[in-house]
Design an enzyme around this catalytic site. Structure first.
Site, PDB file in Angstrom:
ATOM      1  N   ASN A   9       3.864   9.835  -6.666  1.00 17.67           N
ATOM      2  CA  ASN A   9       5.394   9.703  -5.893  1.00 17.67           C
ATOM      3  C   ASN A   9       6.225   9.862  -7.196  1.00 17.67           C
ATOM      4  OD1 ASN A   9       7.507   9.292  -4.587  1.00 17.67           O
ATOM      5  ND2 ASN A   9       7.001   7.099  -3.698  1.00 17.67           N
ATOM      6  N   LYS A  11       9.352   9.895  -6.681  1.00 13.80           N
ATOM      7  CA  LYS A  11      10.654   9.446  -6.230  1.00 13.80           C
ATOM      8  C   LYS A  11      11.913  10.085  -6.523  1.00 13.80           C
ATOM      9  CE  LYS A  11       8.339   4.980  -6.106  1.00 13.80           C
ATOM     10  NZ  LYS A  11       8.528   3.410  -6.378  1.00 13.80           N
ATOM     11  N   HIS A  95       7.715   4.223   3.150  1.00 13.14           N
ATOM     12  CA  HIS A  95       7.879   3.384   1.858  1.00 13.14           C
ATOM     13  C   HIS A  95       8.947   2.588   1.958  1.00 13.14           C
ATOM     14  CE1 HIS A  95       8.215   2.828  -2.423  1.00 13.14           C
ATOM     15  NE2 HIS A  95       7.119   3.457  -2.586  1.00 13.14           N
ATOM     16  N   GLU A  97      10.813   1.489   0.271  1.00 12.24           N
ATOM     17  CA  GLU A  97      12.458   1.978  -0.281  1.00 12.24           C
ATOM     18  C   GLU A  97      13.108   2.499   1.015  1.00 12.24           C
ATOM     19  OE1 GLU A  97      10.667   2.375  -4.691  1.00 12.24           O
ATOM     20  OE2 GLU A  97      11.291   4.257  -3.488  1.00 12.24           O
ATOM     21  N   GLU A 167       1.046  -1.115  -0.095  1.00  7.56           N
ATOM     22  CA  GLU A 167       1.678  -1.380  -1.342  1.00  7.56           C
ATOM     23  C   GLU A 167       2.452  -2.823  -1.267  1.00  7.56           C
ATOM     24  OE1 GLU A 167       3.081   2.649  -3.526  1.00  7.56           O
ATOM     25  OE2 GLU A 167       4.281   2.269  -1.558  1.00  7.56           O
ATOM     26  N   GLY A 173       6.874  -0.923  -8.947  1.00 15.94           N
ATOM     27  CA  GLY A 173       7.948  -1.078  -9.895  1.00 15.94           C
ATOM     28  C   GLY A 173       8.181  -2.138 -10.866  1.00 15.94           C
ATOM     29  N   SER A 212       2.681  -0.633  -9.307  1.00 20.87           N
ATOM     30  CA  SER A 212       2.219  -0.840 -10.486  1.00 20.87           C
ATOM     31  C   SER A 212       0.860  -0.441 -11.064  1.00 20.87           C
ATOM     32  CB  SER A 212       2.694  -2.209 -10.877  1.00 20.87           C
ATOM     33  OG  SER A 212       4.041  -2.499 -10.760  1.00 20.87           O
ATOM     34  N   GLY A 234       5.607   5.351 -11.021  1.00 22.38           N
ATOM     35  CA  GLY A 234       5.867   5.513 -12.698  1.00 22.38           C
ATOM     36  C   GLY A 234       4.975   6.453 -13.317  1.00 22.38           C
TER      37      GLY A 234
END
Length: 254
Positions: A9, A11, A95, A97, A167, A173, A212, A234
């Site tokens: 992802n 992002k 997600h 977010e 998640e 993150g 992570s 990431g």
């Protein structure tokens, strides 16, 4: 036997140059004979460009979100049929977010799930608890509620051919990650929860871990029996790190 899926992802990251270099790096790092599914989800504006960069590879094209409408006066929205037409196969929904910044409810996310299934796309349903919910011992209740929104709206059969990404919000993150044992316990709960409705559906559903995940902790996570790959944030922006995670998934499920 379930085939694990490692999905990146991106992002809100990237550019034309970055996308070109990253896909080239992935193509050189990864075998075309992968023993696990591989997908990347760039920002919407780069989907068509990335599709052409992926041509001839075994890396699937994913999207980060979808609208609930197929057409009409919905400025800024992108439909499931549009995504499918340009080659997208997997779509991330729910997600944390999106839940946090866009106030998306469990019911709204279930609506997106149904739209994707109707279009023949694979929903990647993100679920997970916040740090406060984790500390209050509510992890299972939160995950069950988020799954049940889909079951109540569409029936448990909707999870056939679908993906769930557990998640924990406190691990996204942050550099923190659930231990393999902690993650496995939640993954087993999720599978058992679905099995109460239909054991066959529960057995085949892919349940990824996210939060992570990196090239250092992936191998141990993937040895757990109910962890079927990862949704990677990431680390998916670096070809060598993402490829290492894919190889760890392949190795763990041999």
């Amino acid at each position: 036997m379930r085939k694990p899926l490692v999905m990146g992802n991106w992002k809100l990251n990237g550019s034309i140059g970055m996308a070109k270099d990253l896909v080239a790096g992935l193509r050189s790092e990864l075998s075309t004979e992968a023993n696990c599914g591989i997908a990347i989800a760039p920002p919407t504006v780069y989907l068509d460009f990335v599709k052409h960069q992926l041509g001839g590879s075994n890396i699937l094209l994913g999207a980060q979100d979808v609208g609930v409408h197929l057409s009409g006066a919905y400025t800024g929205e992108v439909s499931a049929t549009m995504l499918k037409e340009i080659g997208v196969t997997h779509v991330i929904i729910g997600h944390s977010e999106r839940r946090t910044y866009h106030k998306e409810s469990d019911e709204f996310i279930a609506q997106k799930f149904g739209v994707l299934k109707e279009a023949g796309l694979v929903p990647v349903l993100c679920i997970g608890e916040t740090e406060a919910e984790n500390e209050a011992g509510q992890t299972q209740a939160v995950c069950a509620r988020q799954i049940d929104a889909v079951i109540n709206a569409l029936g448990v059969q909707a999870f056939n051919g679908a993906v769930i990404a557990y998640e924990p919000v406190w691990a996204i993150g942050t550099g923190k990650s659930a231990t393999p044992a902690q993650a496995q316990a939640v993954h087993k709960f999720i599978r058992d929860h679905i099995a109460k409705q239909d054991a066959a559906v529960a057995k085949q559903v892919i349940i990824q871990y996210g939060g992570s995940v990196n090239d250092k902790n992936a191998a141990e996570l993937f040895t757990q029996p109910d962890i079927d790959g990862a949704l990677v944030g990431g680390a998916s922006l670096k070809a060598d790190a993402f490829a290492a995670i894919v190889r760890a998934a392949e190795q763990a499920k041999k």
